[in-house]
Design a protein around this motif. Structure first.
Motif, PDB file in Angstrom:
ATOM      1  N   VAL A 104      26.680 -14.936   4.258  1.00 56.66           N
ATOM      2  CA  VAL A 104      25.264 -15.186   4.853  1.00 56.66           C
ATOM      3  C   VAL A 104      24.306 -14.345   3.879  1.00 56.66           C
ATOM      4  O   VAL A 104      23.238 -14.894   3.688  1.00 56.66           O
ATOM      5  CB  VAL A 104      25.085 -15.113   6.026  1.00 56.66           C
ATOM      6  CG1 VAL A 104      23.873 -15.270   6.636  1.00 56.66           C
ATOM      7  CG2 VAL A 104      25.769 -16.523   6.866  1.00 56.66           C
ATOM      8  N   PRO A 105      24.534 -13.031   4.055  1.00 59.38           N
ATOM      9  CA  PRO A 105      23.631 -12.251   3.240  1.00 59.38           C
ATOM     10  C   PRO A 105      23.394 -12.471   1.784  1.00 59.38           C
ATOM     11  O   PRO A 105      22.055 -12.484   1.207  1.00 59.38           O
ATOM     12  CB  PRO A 105      24.097 -10.835   3.490  1.00 59.38           C
ATOM     13  CG  PRO A 105      24.816 -11.029   4.592  1.00 59.38           C
ATOM     14  CD  PRO A 105      25.656 -12.133   4.459  1.00 59.38           C
ATOM     15  N   LEU A 106      24.413 -12.950   1.059  1.00 61.53           N
ATOM     16  CA  LEU A 106      24.396 -13.147  -0.562  1.00 61.53           C
ATOM     17  C   LEU A 106      23.672 -14.690  -0.684  1.00 61.53           C
ATOM     18  O   LEU A 106      22.983 -14.672  -1.254  1.00 61.53           O
ATOM     19  CB  LEU A 106      25.725 -13.443  -0.848  1.00 61.53           C
ATOM     20  CG  LEU A 106      26.601 -12.206  -0.929  1.00 61.53           C
ATOM     21  CD1 LEU A 106      27.892 -12.114  -1.413  1.00 61.53           C
ATOM     22  CD2 LEU A 106      25.983 -10.771  -1.888  1.00 61.53           C
TER      23      LEU A 106
ATOM     24  N   VAL B 113      20.234 -15.782  -2.507  1.00 57.81           N
ATOM     25  CA  VAL B 113      20.427 -16.866  -3.604  1.00 57.81           C
ATOM     26  C   VAL B 113      19.110 -17.547  -3.467  1.00 57.81           C
ATOM     27  O   VAL B 113      18.394 -18.125  -4.291  1.00 57.81           O
ATOM     28  CB  VAL B 113      21.608 -17.538  -3.364  1.00 57.81           C
ATOM     29  CG1 VAL B 113      21.698 -19.033  -4.054  1.00 57.81           C
ATOM     30  CG2 VAL B 113      22.862 -16.956  -4.043  1.00 57.81           C
ATOM     31  N   LEU B 114      18.848 -17.865  -2.050  1.00 60.78           N
ATOM     32  CA  LEU B 114      17.538 -18.777  -1.628  1.00 60.78           C
ATOM     33  C   LEU B 114      16.401 -18.229  -2.096  1.00 60.78           C
ATOM     34  O   LEU B 114      15.371 -18.620  -2.518  1.00 60.78           O
ATOM     35  CB  LEU B 114      17.724 -19.122  -0.270  1.00 60.78           C
ATOM     36  CG  LEU B 114      19.106 -20.179   0.217  1.00 60.78           C
ATOM     37  CD1 LEU B 114      19.146 -20.347   1.777  1.00 60.78           C
ATOM     38  CD2 LEU B 114      18.591 -21.413  -0.176  1.00 60.78           C
ATOM     39  N   SER B 115      16.384 -16.917  -1.777  1.00 61.91           N
ATOM     40  CA  SER B 115      15.200 -16.135  -2.104  1.00 61.91           C
ATOM     41  C   SER B 115      14.817 -15.982  -3.700  1.00 61.91           C
ATOM     42  O   SER B 115      13.560 -16.076  -3.883  1.00 61.91           O
ATOM     43  CB  SER B 115      15.248 -14.886  -1.617  1.00 61.91           C
ATOM     44  OG  SER B 115      15.473 -14.593  -0.277  1.00 61.91           O
ATOM     45  N   ARG B 116      15.724 -16.231  -4.270  1.00 58.90           N
ATOM     46  CA  ARG B 116      15.579 -15.975  -5.742  1.00 58.90           C
ATOM     47  C   ARG B 116      15.477 -17.422  -6.483  1.00 58.90           C
ATOM     48  O   ARG B 116      15.345 -17.527  -7.517  1.00 58.90           O
ATOM     49  CB  ARG B 116      16.733 -15.436  -6.331  1.00 58.90           C
ATOM     50  CG  ARG B 116      16.789 -14.078  -6.010  1.00 58.90           C
ATOM     51  CD  ARG B 116      17.959 -13.258  -6.817  1.00 58.90           C
ATOM     52  NE  ARG B 116      17.919 -13.108  -7.974  1.00 58.90           N
ATOM     53  CZ  ARG B 116      18.637 -12.489  -8.997  1.00 58.90           C
ATOM     54  NH1 ARG B 116      19.939 -11.689  -8.434  1.00 58.90           N
ATOM     55  NH2 ARG B 116      18.616 -12.296 -10.265  1.00 58.90           N
TER      56      ARG B 116
ATOM     57  N   ILE C 292      17.959 -21.513   9.315  1.00 60.13           N
ATOM     58  CA  ILE C 292      17.391 -20.215  10.313  1.00 60.13           C
ATOM     59  C   ILE C 292      16.446 -19.311   9.636  1.00 60.13           C
ATOM     60  O   ILE C 292      15.457 -18.923  10.313  1.00 60.13           O
ATOM     61  CB  ILE C 292      18.785 -19.611  10.944  1.00 60.13           C
ATOM     62  CG1 ILE C 292      19.664 -20.431  11.637  1.00 60.13           C
ATOM     63  CG2 ILE C 292      18.155 -18.253  11.957  1.00 60.13           C
ATOM     64  CD1 ILE C 292      20.901 -20.111  12.014  1.00 60.13           C
ATOM     65  N   CYS C 293      16.737 -18.814   8.569  1.00 61.93           N
ATOM     66  CA  CYS C 293      15.936 -17.706   8.030  1.00 61.93           C
ATOM     67  C   CYS C 293      14.750 -18.410   7.056  1.00 61.93           C
ATOM     68  O   CYS C 293      13.629 -17.948   7.409  1.00 61.93           O
ATOM     69  CB  CYS C 293      16.551 -17.025   7.079  1.00 61.93           C
ATOM     70  SG  CYS C 293      18.114 -15.930   7.970  1.00 61.93           S
TER      71      CYS C 293
END
Length: 263
Positions: A24-26, A30-33, A193-194
């Motif tokens: 999940v953190p990875l 990925v989504l942020s980038r 969610i995030c």
């Protein structure tokens, strides 16, 4: 049925929880980038390495990590890095080509094998229900590494470690769970969610762990394929957690303008 009847499910459930904490953190990163296809491409090349290791050379495992899978996953990481550096305007399309290249090579690799279709399906669906306690050790170590990575000082240093750590995590989890489960674990709860809901990362991890547990439980109880059951359960729990949180996203201004201009 007595509780002892379900004791064998402890290792798969532990693997699912570790995968949620690890991936999940990875996936959030990925989504942020903005490079969603990258995780699918790297997972596909890790699966290609697994098939190549089984078919072309005796399968080598070092510290619980399949070497052939890791080598091809690292190769995919290097190619993704080059794409992000030299083709940023067309990165998603180019990474998509990297994915279909890996998928096509995997199909060609097993095309002459009478059991090739089953081997190919196993790389996609995996089978978490067959995970043993021994295989949890390397996954637990990598999960701790991911948690530690988030605490490292300096964004630049974290960025340099990200793709290598991503390749290592995906290599292990694809071998256990298959490409579909890994992709859903990376994307479903961080996305809903995030990124859509503005919720905390721990909530996405918790929802992913719940999805893993529900999917594995349904698979074991109803004798369903574990991979599809876990994927659908992950998406379901992500959606439920998103709805329960009550945070609704604002409409995308670009989408609003598109509909206005199309009238």
């Amino acid at each position: 049925m007595t509780p002892d009847h379900w004791a064998w499910l402890a290792a798969p459930l532990a693997a699912g929880i570790l995968m949620a904490i690890c991936l999940v953190p990875l996936g959030h990163r990925v989504l942020s980038r903005g490079m969603v296809f990258a995780d699918l491409a790297i997972a596909q090349w890790a699966a290609l390495g697994s098939l190549a290791g089984n078919r072309l050379v005796p399968k080598q495992v070092v510290l619980g990590i399949p070497v052939s899978s890791l080598i091809l996953a690292l190769l995919a990481v290097a190619l993704v890095h080059l794409i992000l550096r030299y083709l940023p305007a067309h990165r998603e399309a180019t990474i998509g080509l990297l994915y279909v290249s890996g998928a096509s090579l995997a199909t060609l690799l097993v095309s002459s094998d009478p059991h090739g279709a089953q081997a190919l399906a196993r790389t996609l669906d995996g089978d978490l229900l067959w995970v043993t306690g021994q295989s949890l050790v390397p996954l637990a170590v990598v999960t701790l590494a991911v948690l530690g990575w988030q605490l490292l000082p300096g964004k630049g240093f974290r960025d340099r470690l990200f793709l290598v750590l991503f390749a290592l995590s995906v290599t292990l989890t694809v071998e256990m769970a298959g490409i579909y489960v890994v992709f859903a674990s990376l994307i479903a709860t961080p996305l809903l969610i995030c990124h859509h809901g503005g919720g905390p990362l721990w909530q996405a991890m918790l929802a992913a762990a719940a999805g893993q547990g529900i999917g594995l439980g349904l698979s074991a109880f109803y004798d369903l394929p574990a991979g599809p059951a876990v994927v659908l359960a992950l998406i379901f729990t992500a959606f439920v957690a998103r709805v329960v949180s009550g945070r609704l996203p604002e409409p995308d201004s670009r989408e609003v303008r598109f509909h206005q201009n199309s009238k």
